[in-house]
Scaffold this active site. Structure first.
Site, PDB file in Angstrom:
ATOM      1  N   ILE A 164       7.055  -2.330   7.203  1.00 52.19           N
ATOM      2  CA  ILE A 164       6.929  -1.106   7.216  1.00 52.19           C
ATOM      3  C   ILE A 164       7.649  -0.375   5.936  1.00 52.19           C
ATOM      4  O   ILE A 164       8.908  -0.792   5.793  1.00 52.19           O
ATOM      5  CB  ILE A 164       7.443  -0.445   8.661  1.00 52.19           C
ATOM      6  N   LYS A 165       7.092   0.367   5.226  1.00 54.95           N
ATOM      7  CA  LYS A 165       7.855   1.137   4.138  1.00 54.95           C
ATOM      8  C   LYS A 165       8.523   2.252   4.472  1.00 54.95           C
ATOM      9  O   LYS A 165       7.792   3.267   4.997  1.00 54.95           O
ATOM     10  CB  LYS A 165       6.599   1.285   2.954  1.00 54.95           C
ATOM     11  N   ILE A 166       9.568   2.645   4.179  1.00 54.36           N
ATOM     12  CA  ILE A 166      10.629   3.562   4.218  1.00 54.36           C
ATOM     13  C   ILE A 166      11.305   3.876   2.758  1.00 54.36           C
ATOM     14  O   ILE A 166      11.834   2.995   2.163  1.00 54.36           O
ATOM     15  CB  ILE A 166      11.844   3.268   5.132  1.00 54.36           C
ATOM     16  N   SER A 203       0.975  -1.395   0.052  1.00 58.51           N
ATOM     17  CA  SER A 203      -0.087   0.006   0.023  1.00 58.51           C
ATOM     18  C   SER A 203       1.081   1.168   0.057  1.00 58.51           C
ATOM     19  O   SER A 203       1.920   1.140   0.289  1.00 58.51           O
ATOM     20  CB  SER A 203      -0.879  -0.109   1.031  1.00 58.51           C
ATOM     21  N   LEU A 260       2.812  -1.276   4.886  1.00 53.19           N
ATOM     22  CA  LEU A 260       2.387   0.157   5.390  1.00 53.19           C
ATOM     23  C   LEU A 260       3.470   1.140   5.422  1.00 53.19           C
ATOM     24  O   LEU A 260       4.482   0.758   6.048  1.00 53.19           O
ATOM     25  CB  LEU A 260       1.636  -0.117   6.799  1.00 53.19           C
TER      26      LEU A 260
END
Length: 364
Positions: free
Chosen positions: A140-142, A44, A109
């Protein structure tokens, strides 16, 4: 007749869906994609959530409810997003646990796009979201910006699964692999197990061609249109093979570490002259992920060709990038511009999303 999307998995590549909303989860459509197409994860981003939340009434009740206790509109958004991510992660729990545990089944996310150039803020929010979602199969998207590298290393060092997003250039990709490996070493040095940590590096494709193709035309290199992104991806895979076969890596692998897989993103064709499955077909190969929008999955199911293509034409890929350089086109400048624009492309829908949540809260 065999499902063409599912066939991709036979070549060692995982297909993840680049889309999420409540309807696809609650209606059983996502489960159907898992069962019939072999979809093995979900990604997402702020633009996807903006579309989901503003084009549906499915979120209205929660916006009201979360708004009673949340301090900011952004807090309301993350409460909404976390609820969706948890529901999707639960659907993929079975995929996560099959075969090699933790090989797949991840739901991603993203941290706030406003933090893209803030290393400390990104690392702090990554940890908060990781704890809030509280699922072993979340990533977790960074963004892989220069400041993002520090946040990636810090987050991996805390045992958090990370999806590094917004990668366009080969040098930055190599720096990301370094951040991942160093983060694993940090976690190990602190006395922790590293076998549970998973990460992907998301290399964006079609946007490279959108920017570079008009320049190629100007330079009389029209035969290279639609080829530079694929050539870059193939070279990235060469880097991946090299980095994850060193003695340094083998020492971590002996402790249970998993390689940080390359993930192909932005794989829908933006140019109507190209086949709509072009980018998916060109980069099928082992130990990779391709995150694909729903319409591209449907197109591939209908007329895609699944074959082991990733390692084909490596010399041609090298030659393509050499010709681009010889023509005076600076790929490093272009990929930096794409990164800057990419941040903006996520900031704008995020601002729009927060405004929509605010407006919804004001309604009686």
């Amino acid at each position: 007749m065999a499902n063409k999307v599912k066939q991709i998995h036979e070549f060692g590549q995982s297909i993840w869906l680049d889309f999420i909303d409540r309807e696809i989860i609650s209606s059983g459509k996502l489960q159907k994609l898992i069962d019939e197409d072999g979809v093995r994860g979900v990604t997402s981003n702020p633009a996807i959530f903006e579309k989901a939340i503003t084009s549906s009434s499915d979120y209205d009740a929660d916006i009201k409810e979360f708004g009673k206790t949340a301090k900011t509109t952004e807090d309301v958004f993350f409460e909404l997003a976390v609820k969706d991510i948890q529901a999707a992660a639960d659907l993929f729990d079975q995929v996560y646990n099959e075969g090699v545990v933790g090989a797949d089944g991840y739901v991603s996310l993203e941290v706030s796009p406003f933090l893209a150039l803030d290393a400390e803020g990104t690392a702090k929010q990554a940890e908060e979201l990781w704890k809030k979602v509280d699922r072993k199969n979340v990533m977790i998207k960074i963004p892989g910006t220069k400041p993002g590298l520090q946040a990636i290393r810090q987050s991996i060092a805390k045992g958090i699964n990370i999806n590094v997003t917004l990668l366009f250039g080969l040098q930055r990709y190599e720096e990301v692999t370094e951040a991942y490996i160093a983060g694993l070493e940090d976690h190990l040095a602190a006395g922790h197990n590293i076998a549970h940590i998973s990460s992907v590096a998301s290399f964006f494709l079609s946007r490279i061609d959108v920017m570079i193709d008009p320049l190629l035309e100007e330079k009389g290199l029209s035969d290279l249109k639609g080829e530079v992104a694929i050539a870059s991806a193939k070279k990235a895979y060469e880097i991946y093979k090299r980095v994850f076969s060193t003695e340094r890596w083998k020492a971590l692998e002996a402790k249970g570490a998993k390689p940080q897989r390359l993930l192909w993103a932005s794989t829908s064709s933006k140019n109507p002259d190209f086949k709509d499955t072009k980018y998916v077909e060109a980069l099928i190969g082992p130990d990779t992920v391709d995150t694909v929008p729903l319409e591209t999955i449907e197109a591939f199911r209908d007329h895609g060709i699944a074959a082991d293509t990733l390692m084909l034409g490596l010399e041609q890929a090298t030659e393509t990038l050499q010709r681009v350089k010889a023509a005076g086109i600076n790929l490093d400048e272009i990929t930096q511009k794409l990164e800057d624009e990419g941040i903006d492309k996520f900031n704008k829908p995020f601002e729009k999303l927060l405004k929509a949540i605010e407006d919804q809260q004001k309604k009686d």
